[in-house]
Design a protein around this motif. Structure first.
Motif, mmCIF file in Angstrom:
data_model
loop_
_atom_site.group_PDB
_atom_site.id
_atom_site.type_symbol
_atom_site.label_atom_id
_atom_site.label_comp_id
_atom_site.label_asym_id
_atom_site.label_seq_id
_atom_site.Cartn_x
_atom_site.Cartn_y
_atom_site.Cartn_z
ATOM 1 N N LEU A 256 0.741 -1.231 0.122
ATOM 2 C CA LEU A 256 0.212 -0.070 0.029
ATOM 3 C C LEU A 256 0.846 1.201 -0.141
ATOM 4 C CD1 LEU A 256 -2.812 1.091 0.006
ATOM 5 C CD2 LEU A 256 -2.944 0.670 2.500
ATOM 6 N N ILE A 257 0.859 2.047 -1.139
ATOM 7 C CA ILE A 257 1.665 3.141 -1.372
ATOM 8 C C ILE A 257 0.851 4.440 -1.243
ATOM 9 C CG2 ILE A 257 3.286 3.945 -3.093
ATOM 10 C CD1 ILE A 257 3.262 0.972 -4.030
ATOM 11 N N ARG A 258 1.624 5.399 -0.806
ATOM 12 C CA ARG A 258 1.062 6.699 -0.765
ATOM 13 C C ARG A 258 1.668 7.434 -2.155
ATOM 14 N NH1 ARG A 258 1.964 12.328 2.700
ATOM 15 N NH2 ARG A 258 0.290 13.652 1.713
ATOM 16 N N HIS A 259 0.750 8.192 -2.914
ATOM 17 C CA HIS A 259 1.480 9.080 -4.095
ATOM 18 C C HIS A 259 2.481 9.802 -3.874
ATOM 19 C CE1 HIS A 259 -0.211 12.812 -2.834
ATOM 20 N NE2 HIS A 259 -1.234 12.050 -2.519
ATOM 21 N N GLY A 260 3.350 10.249 -4.873
ATOM 22 C CA GLY A 260 4.399 11.010 -4.631
ATOM 23 C C GLY A 260 4.138 12.392 -4.246
ATOM 24 N N GLU A 261 5.018 13.121 -4.065
ATOM 25 C CA GLU A 261 4.705 14.529 -3.692
ATOM 26 C C GLU A 261 4.097 15.528 -4.924
ATOM 27 O OE1 GLU A 261 7.570 18.228 -2.707
ATOM 28 O OE2 GLU A 261 8.049 16.595 -1.319
ATOM 29 N N THR A 262 3.205 16.349 -4.097
ATOM 30 C CA THR A 262 2.556 17.299 -5.280
ATOM 31 C C THR A 262 2.939 18.791 -4.429
ATOM 32 O OG1 THR A 262 0.588 17.858 -3.961
ATOM 33 C CG2 THR A 262 0.549 15.945 -5.369
ATOM 34 N N ALA A 263 2.800 19.681 -5.346
ATOM 35 C CA ALA A 263 3.078 21.211 -5.081
ATOM 36 C C ALA A 263 2.191 21.664 -3.948
ATOM 37 C CB ALA A 263 3.019 22.079 -6.157
ATOM 38 N N TRP A 264 1.071 21.126 -3.621
ATOM 39 C CA TRP A 264 0.060 21.334 -2.591
ATOM 40 C C TRP A 264 0.565 20.600 -1.597
ATOM 41 C CZ3 TRP A 264 -5.659 21.948 -4.102
ATOM 42 C CH2 TRP A 264 -5.721 23.166 -4.871
ATOM 43 N N ASN A 265 1.199 19.580 -1.470
ATOM 44 C CA ASN A 265 1.893 18.624 -0.194
ATOM 45 C C ASN A 265 2.637 19.510 0.450
ATOM 46 O OD1 ASN A 265 1.660 15.428 -1.708
ATOM 47 N ND2 ASN A 265 0.226 16.211 -0.120
ATOM 48 N N ALA A 266 3.727 20.137 -0.606
ATOM 49 C CA ALA A 266 4.790 20.783 0.084
ATOM 50 C C ALA A 266 4.531 22.101 0.752
ATOM 51 C CB ALA A 266 5.638 21.160 -1.119
ATOM 52 N N VAL A 267 3.201 22.755 0.614
ATOM 53 C CA VAL A 267 2.829 24.148 1.129
ATOM 54 C C VAL A 267 1.470 23.629 2.066
ATOM 55 C CG1 VAL A 267 3.661 25.355 -0.815
ATOM 56 C CG2 VAL A 267 1.253 24.870 -0.669
ATOM 57 N N ARG A 268 1.280 22.613 2.340
ATOM 58 C CA ARG A 268 0.328 22.352 3.184
ATOM 59 C C ARG A 268 -1.124 22.777 2.755
ATOM 60 N NH1 ARG A 268 0.745 20.335 8.386
ATOM 61 N NH2 ARG A 268 -0.871 22.023 9.294
ATOM 62 N N ILE B 261 -4.815 16.873 -8.563
ATOM 63 C CA ILE B 261 -3.536 17.826 -8.556
ATOM 64 C C ILE B 261 -2.371 16.486 -9.151
ATOM 65 C CG2 ILE B 261 -1.831 18.985 -7.328
ATOM 66 C CD1 ILE B 261 -4.476 20.509 -7.614
ATOM 67 N N GLY B 262 -1.636 17.031 -9.862
ATOM 68 C CA GLY B 262 -0.642 16.060 -10.410
ATOM 69 C C GLY B 262 0.567 16.220 -9.662
ATOM 70 N N LEU B 263 1.349 15.259 -9.873
ATOM 71 C CA LEU B 263 2.869 15.168 -9.061
ATOM 72 C C LEU B 263 3.703 16.524 -9.344
ATOM 73 C CD1 LEU B 263 3.910 11.616 -9.192
ATOM 74 C CD2 LEU B 263 2.738 12.680 -7.561
ATOM 75 N N ASN B 264 4.428 17.163 -8.448
ATOM 76 C CA ASN B 264 5.423 18.086 -9.081
ATOM 77 C C ASN B 264 6.767 17.207 -9.349
ATOM 78 O OD1 ASN B 264 6.619 17.342 -6.447
ATOM 79 N ND2 ASN B 264 6.131 19.049 -5.216
ATOM 80 N N ASP B 265 7.715 17.909 -9.553
ATOM 81 C CA ASP B 265 9.210 17.379 -9.985
ATOM 82 C C ASP B 265 9.553 16.423 -9.017
ATOM 83 O OD1 ASP B 265 8.955 18.826 -12.233
ATOM 84 O OD2 ASP B 265 10.517 20.481 -11.941
ATOM 85 N N GLU B 266 9.649 16.836 -7.725
ATOM 86 C CA GLU B 266 9.828 15.834 -6.847
ATOM 87 C C GLU B 266 9.004 14.465 -6.755
ATOM 88 O OE1 GLU B 266 12.054 14.179 -3.533
ATOM 89 O OE2 GLU B 266 12.610 15.362 -5.134
ATOM 90 N N GLY B 267 7.920 14.808 -6.752
ATOM 91 C CA GLY B 267 7.118 13.602 -6.839
ATOM 92 C C GLY B 267 7.346 12.448 -8.116
ATOM 93 N N LEU B 268 7.665 13.291 -9.112
ATOM 94 C CA LEU B 268 7.870 12.364 -10.541
ATOM 95 C C LEU B 268 9.173 11.647 -10.148
ATOM 96 C CD1 LEU B 268 6.996 15.077 -13.122
ATOM 97 C CD2 LEU B 268 5.747 12.812 -12.639
ATOM 98 N N ARG B 269 9.939 12.273 -9.570
ATOM 99 C CA ARG B 269 11.263 11.557 -9.190
ATOM 100 C C ARG B 269 10.988 10.296 -8.160
ATOM 101 N NH1 ARG B 269 14.805 10.538 -5.330
ATOM 102 N NH2 ARG B 269 13.532 11.896 -3.878
ATOM 103 N N GLN B 270 10.174 10.714 -7.129
ATOM 104 C CA GLN B 270 9.834 9.712 -6.174
ATOM 105 C C GLN B 270 9.192 8.441 -6.941
ATOM 106 O OE1 GLN B 270 7.723 11.903 -3.473
ATOM 107 N NE2 GLN B 270 9.158 12.357 -2.291
ATOM 108 N N ALA B 271 8.068 8.804 -7.829
ATOM 109 C CA ALA B 271 7.459 7.537 -8.675
ATOM 110 C C ALA B 271 8.620 6.954 -9.237
ATOM 111 C CB ALA B 271 6.525 8.187 -9.533
ATOM 112 N N ALA B 272 9.537 7.677 -10.104
ATOM 113 C CA ALA B 272 10.421 6.614 -10.846
ATOM 114 C C ALA B 272 11.234 5.973 -9.871
ATOM 115 C CB ALA B 272 11.362 7.686 -11.546
ATOM 116 N N ALA B 273 11.681 6.343 -8.884
ATOM 117 C CA ALA B 273 12.665 5.597 -8.024
ATOM 118 C C ALA B 273 11.930 4.508 -7.351
ATOM 119 C CB ALA B 273 12.925 6.534 -6.746
ATOM 120 N N LEU B 274 10.490 4.570 -7.008
ATOM 121 C CA LEU B 274 9.401 3.838 -6.544
ATOM 122 C C LEU B 274 9.479 2.436 -7.626
ATOM 123 C CD1 LEU B 274 7.321 2.647 -4.318
ATOM 124 C CD2 LEU B 274 5.609 3.830 -5.944
ATOM 125 N N GLY B 275 9.208 2.779 -8.893
ATOM 126 C CA GLY B 275 9.035 1.868 -9.835
ATOM 127 C C GLY B 275 10.264 0.811 -10.075
#
Length: 214
Positions: free
Chosen positions: A7-19, A27-41
């Motif tokens: 069970l996995i939480r989605h990667g980071e979004t810009a809205w996560n980062a600013v609460r 909302i889609g992933l931000n650049d960090e979230g896309l990096r996290q998703a690639a690392a997860l895969g």
């Protein structure tokens, strides 16, 4: 026959980062979230996955597709795995919610599990309603793949509900555990009951992940 669930939480979004509260806003992933998703895969490339399932919101779908792509599996989506709907709170910064809706904010923070936020574009869910939806959604997918291993990509609230169900934690108790972006959390489901085997694995990320509610 038991099912293993990653069970996995989605990667980071810009809205996560600013609460800023997302809920059902797509909302889609931000650049960090896309990096996290690639690392997860990459980290799960060798996992014996029979299926990859995600919430139908794009932040979860983008994360899950990075896993499904490594396995050549068609991604399946399910609205039952969406984050809790927060009604009028959605799209607002946590600090602004406290100022604009002080009474309702206090009920939320006090974990009044049957309290419902004011309606906005969508009608909000109480925590009890959300808990039942989220846990039922996870357990239903486990039942479809009995005896196998599946990856389910969802949201912080869904992971919180699964944790509470697995360890027998009351719904009105404070959350004393973190739910980090792109974390892998391992459960076993047998006869409709979740058991937690590992929580909060972010070793694949190589960098800190956030839990904006912590």
């Amino acid at each position: 026959m038991s099912t293993t669930i990653l069970l996995i939480r989605h990667g980071e979004t810009a809205w996560n980062a600013v609460r800023r509260l997302q809920g059902h806003i797509d909302i889609g992933l931000n650049d960090e979230g896309l990096r996290q998703a690639a690392a997860l895969g990459e980290a799960l490339a060798g996992a014996p996955l029979a299926a990859v399932i995600s919430s139908d919101l794009q932040r979860a779908r983008q994360t899950a597709q990075a896993v499904a792509g490594q396995h050549g599996i068609a991604l399946q989506t399910d609205a039952m795995l969406r984050e809790r709907c927060y009604g009028a709170f959605e799209g607002m910064l946590y600090a602004d919610i406290a100022r604009r809706y002080p009474a309702e904010y206090l009920e939320w923070q006090a974990r009044h599990i049957d309290a419902v936020m004011p309606a906005g574009e969508r009608t909000a869910e109480s925590f009890r309603q959300f808990y039942r939806r989220a846990v039922d959604g996870v357990v239903r997918w486990a039942g479809r793949y009995a005896g196998q291993t599946i990856a389910v990509v969802a949201h912080g609230g869904v992971l919180e509900c699964a944790y509470r169900a697995a360890v027998g934690m009351s719904l009105d108790s404070p959350r004393d555990f973190q739910v980090k972006n792109a974390s892998v959390n391992r459960f076993v489901c047998s006869a409709g009951k979740l058991t937690l085997t590992e929580w909060g694995d972010v070793g694949h990320l190589g960098a800190p992940a956030i839990d904006e509610l912590g």
